[in-house]
Structure formats: C-alpha cells, structure tokens
Enzyme design. Structure first.
Site, PDB file in Angstrom:
ATOM      1  CB  THR A 139      16.277 -18.347 -25.585  1.00  0.00           C
ATOM      2  OG1 THR A 139      16.826 -18.093 -24.296  1.00  0.00           O
ATOM      3  CG2 THR A 139      14.781 -18.129 -25.539  1.00  0.00           C
ATOM      4  CG  HIS A 194      16.513 -15.504 -16.979  1.00  0.00           C
ATOM      5  ND1 HIS A 194      16.950 -15.417 -18.270  1.00  0.00           N
ATOM      6  CD2 HIS A 194      15.885 -16.695 -16.875  1.00  0.00           C
ATOM      7  CE1 HIS A 194      16.586 -16.512 -18.923  1.00  0.00           C
ATOM      8  NE2 HIS A 194      15.933 -17.300 -18.099  1.00  0.00           N
ATOM      9  CB  SER A 242      19.929 -15.142 -20.514  1.00  0.00           C
ATOM     10  OG  SER A 242      19.110 -15.058 -21.643  1.00  0.00           O
ATOM     11  CD  GLU A 251      10.966 -13.759 -22.256  1.00  0.00           C
ATOM     12  OE1 GLU A 251      11.249 -12.624 -22.663  1.00  0.00           O
ATOM     13  OE2 GLU A 251      11.738 -14.752 -22.403  1.00  0.00           O
ATOM     14  CE  LYS A 281      15.846 -15.375 -28.267  1.00  0.00           C
ATOM     15  NZ  LYS A 281      14.989 -14.611 -27.373  1.00  0.00           N
ATOM     16  CG  ASN A 296      -2.139   0.782   1.058  1.00  0.00           C
ATOM     17  OD1 ASN A 296      -2.488   1.094  -0.066  1.00  0.00           O
ATOM     18  ND2 ASN A 296      -2.799   1.118   2.140  1.00  0.00           N
ATOM     19  CG  HIS A 341      12.181 -15.389 -18.197  1.00  0.00           C
ATOM     20  ND1 HIS A 341      11.654 -14.114 -18.206  1.00  0.00           N
ATOM     21  CD2 HIS A 341      13.178 -15.392 -19.113  1.00  0.00           C
ATOM     22  CE1 HIS A 341      12.315 -13.387 -19.098  1.00  0.00           C
ATOM     23  NE2 HIS A 341      13.239 -14.129 -19.661  1.00  0.00           N
ATOM     24  CE  LYS A 343      10.769 -12.285 -28.045  1.00  0.00           C
ATOM     25  NZ  LYS A 343      11.122 -11.686 -26.758  1.00  0.00           N
TER      26      LYS A 343
END
Length: 466
Positions: A164, A318, A370, A195, A166, A114, A285, A168
């Site tokens: 990773t 990560h 990464s 991700e 690609k 808050n 991730h 992606k």
C-alpha cells in the site's frame, strides 16, 4: 366472527419447529442470541426467525392470503454457548423463495435488516450462513478467480506480493506514481491505493490513474514481469465508480479496487460484472468491517461478510494477517480463508465454521494479508496462507531504510527464500528466522530491512474467540 384470531401470540407457536428437517435449498443461519432476562431461548430464537422472515408483532388478517408454512423462517435448533450462561446459538432455516436471485443486498436486508434492533433480544450476532447451491448459482461471483488471475499474470507457485502506498493521503499524483514505480521495479507484483484514496483535492483520480499506469508499464518493461496497481474506483455514486473503471480499462491496466462495505453490495456487484465483462481483476478492501464484526456478541461475523463478497464478486479480499498489527485468531481466520478459496468446506466448529458450505463452481477469492507485517513475518505468512494469497507490506516496504525499491527487493528476496526452503522440505514454522538470516547474507537490501524490524511486534490479546 372474524376468520382469524386477532391479538398477540407467542412467536414460538409458529416459528419454533425443532422437528423441521432442513431442505437442501434452504438458506441456514446461525445466530448468537443474548435474550432479555426472562425470555426463554425458544421464544427468543423463534422471534429472530419471525422478524427476519414473515412475522410481525401481531396477527394480521392478510396472513390468511398466503401460505405461512411455505414462506416462514423456522428456528429449528438451539444449543448453549459453552462458558456463556446467558447466550445460545439459534439455527434458523429460510425458504429460498424469500430472496431475490443474485442480490446480496436483498439477502442481507432480509436476514439482518430489521431483527438486530429487536426488543426481545439484548444482543444478536450472525455467526455464519449456509448458502445453498440453488442460490449461489444465481450469482456471477468473482470476476475471474484464482486460476484465471494466475494465468493473466503468469505467476505460479508462490504468494503474490503487494504494497500500500504511504503516506496514504497528501502525495501529488506524480510523486505517488513514482512511489508505485519504485516498488514494482524492486520486485513486487502489485501496489495499492489506500482505501481512503478516492479523488481528493490534492490528487484527483484521473491524474493518479495516469501516473500509476505509466509506472506499471515502465516497471513491466524493465523487469519482464506483469505488474499491477489497485486503482481505487470507489466513488460517491455508482455511475462515477463505473466511469473510473472504464478509464482504467482504457489505460490497459490489469486491476481496479473497491471498498465493498462502504461502497455497498449493489455497487460492488455492478462493478464485479463490469470487471468480468472487460477483463479487469477486482481487488476488494473491507473498510468498515470492524464496525460490523468486532463485537463478540452483536453484529455479523466477518466470515459472513466474506461469503457475501464471494457471491457479490471480488478477486482479492483483505482477511487479516494472523501476525502483525491487525491480528486475527489463527484458526478462525484460516476458516474463512478456506471459505474464500475452496470449492467445498466441511463444517468445523473449532474453526468457527457452523455449516458445510458447497460453492459448486463459483470462482475463489485470494485472501490478502495486510497490516503491520514485515520481512521477519514472511516465513509464518508463507506457512499459514500458502501459495494462494497476496501478502501486502505497506510500511514494511516503504519503511526500508534505503527507500522503496530496496524495500521491495527485501520482501521479494525473503519470499523467494521462504518458498524455496518450503519446497526443499524445511519447516518454516521452526526455521523461519534462520531462513531469513541465510538469505540476508546474499541480499544487502534484505539485511538492512532485517536490521530495522528485528524486534518489532504488535502484541495484543485477540478480540475474536470462539
């Protein structure tokens, strides 16, 4: 007459207690506070302590029904920020009983829920938290931790290699699986779902899981090494997420993945429990972290999110690269990398660590480097991150001119060369380029990769300074 004094009173009368001695069971927080003009530091610090614990804007008669002294947060120390006139660090101690056991969600709702919209402060940043062992012990933490992971994978004495896949978004499941197979066969330990790969129209999750499992088992039988692919189980509901993790377990794959900030801590902790119960490793991730941690004077620093993840549970996370396209500042990055891996981390303000943190027996998390890294970065990465890390090359594998498998070969050769050089006592920081050049004489794949990326650098000023 009423039994309490109605009206608004200064927070600092109740919540600023410079003589307070912190308890071993308190959760301690360091806030960087930028107060509104005219609000003194003590009042602003006390206001933060109040609004994130028992306080409200006016005195209420129900305060008399409880012991505020037992439950209130206390601002116990204030220090200036060097070079910033208008800012200071407020240290706040919270009694342990304010928090539900084993709930990162509740801890954050209390401490940062808050108070960040609060009028008396212009900006507020949570720089660090000290989590006491009494609270840590209510969490399971990472499903397995660093040592158990090495034993499961039978990989020792070097960083692990990932990639990773690609592009992606847009590949069909079969082509995706093929890309996975090529990378693993070439010598990587892991490949990774991006991700944002969840279950989209062009590739539904079940098809992807099947073809990736096939790629894993085929490459394992060909290389004689244990392989893995981070199957992203992140989904729109917790039930769907667990369903995906169950399917991964049924396929017999070693590891699944979760986006812990977009998925939320409640979902993440559930998944971590499932992973420990079922022998799955969990790759985390940090998508969305920069929304929270990039502004220097408002938000929460990533080291807080990293500590929270170690409590909630994950085996990899990560953590920036120190080189490459997502450059973190070196000392600060290494500070929270140690907070992820080590059992005991000393307070060290030069590395952004505000409190000594004792994790007791909570397993460690492997940091994942990464983003924009390639073979020429390998010596620096090996030197900076050491053995207990995962080095992830997306474009740095798939962008090799001869294809994925040779790109993977290039990375593995570069890594093995760096580890060997280090073990022979060579200085990776000084001789790094030379080590890579020597290795490329014996590996045409590495030579090709070296040629492509010989001049690529992503150089921007770091955003995060102390």
């Amino acid at each position: 007459s009423v039994g309490f004094k109605a009206g608004v009173k200064d927070y600092k009368l109740t919540y600023y207690t410079p003589e307070y001695e912190t308890k071993d069971t308190d959760i301690l927080a360091a806030f960087r506070v930028t107060p509104q003009p005219g609000v003194p530091p003590e009042e602003a610090g006390a206001a933060v302590a109040a609004e994130s614990s028992t306080g409200t804007w006016t005195t209420v008669w129900t305060d008399g029904l409880t012991s505020l002294d037992r439950y209130k947060g206390r601002c116990y120390h204030i220090e200036p920020v060097p070079g910033e006139e208008s800012q200071f660090i407020a240290y706040v101690a919270y009694p342990l009983d304010l928090f539900e056991e084993g709930s990162v969600t509740n801890m954050f709702t209390s401490i940062v829920g808050n108070v960040f919209g609060f009028n008396a402060v212009r900006a507020l940043r949570l720089e660090d938290l000290r989590i006491p062992p009494a609270y840590t012990k209510t969490f399971q933490g990472p499903p397995h931790g660093i040592q158990v992971e090495r034993d499961k994978l039978n990989k020792y004495g070097r960083p692990l290699l990932g990639c990773t896949i690609k592009p992606k978004l847009g590949l069909s499941a079969k082509n995706y699986g093929r890309a996975v197979y090529e990378c693993l066969r070439g010598g990587l330990d892991f490949t990774k779902d991006d991700e944002n790969v969840n279950s989209q129209p062009f590739m539904r999750w079940r098809d992807r899981f099947l073809f990736c499992a096939e790629a894993i088992f085929k490459s394992q039988s060909e290389t004689g090494e244990i392989k893995g692919h981070y199957l992203n189980a992140t989904a729109g509901t917790c039930e769907e997420m667990i369903k995906r993790a169950v399917f991964a377990r049924e396929l017999g794959v070693p590891i699944v993945m979760h986006d812990y900030l977009t998925g939320g801590f409640t979902a993440n902790t559930s998944l971590a429990h499932y992973c420990r119960d079922n022998g799955l490793l969990l790759h985390i991730h940090r998508a969305m972290h920069a929304v929270i941690d990039r502004q220097k004077n408002h938000g929460x620093h990533f080291r807080v999110l990293a500590k929270a993840l170690r409590m909630s549970g994950g085996d990899h996370i990560h953590s920036g690269t120190v080189v490459g396209k997502l450059e973190g500042e070196r000392e600060i990055t290494l500070g929270f990398v140690d907070l992820l891996r080590d059992d005991f981390v000393e307070k060290d303000r030069s590395r952004g660590i505000f409190f000594t943190q004792d994790w007791v027996s909570l397993p460690g998390v492997l940091p994942v480097a990464s983003g924009g890294i390639h073979v020429w970065h390998m010596p620096a990465l090996t030197e900076i991150f050491g053995d207990d890390s995962v080095l992830q090359f997306g474009g740095g594998t798939l962008g090799x001119p001869w294809g994925n498998x040779p790109g993977a070969v290039a990375n593995r050769v570069a890594l093995e060369a760096c580890v060997q050089a280090r073990n022979e006592g060579r200085d990776l920081a000084r001789e790094g380029n030379e080590i890579i050049r020597e290795a490329s004489k014996w590996s045409p794949e590495l030579a090709a990769a070296c040629e492509v990326w010989k001049e690529i650098k992503f150089e921007f000023e770091p955003v995060d300074t102390i």
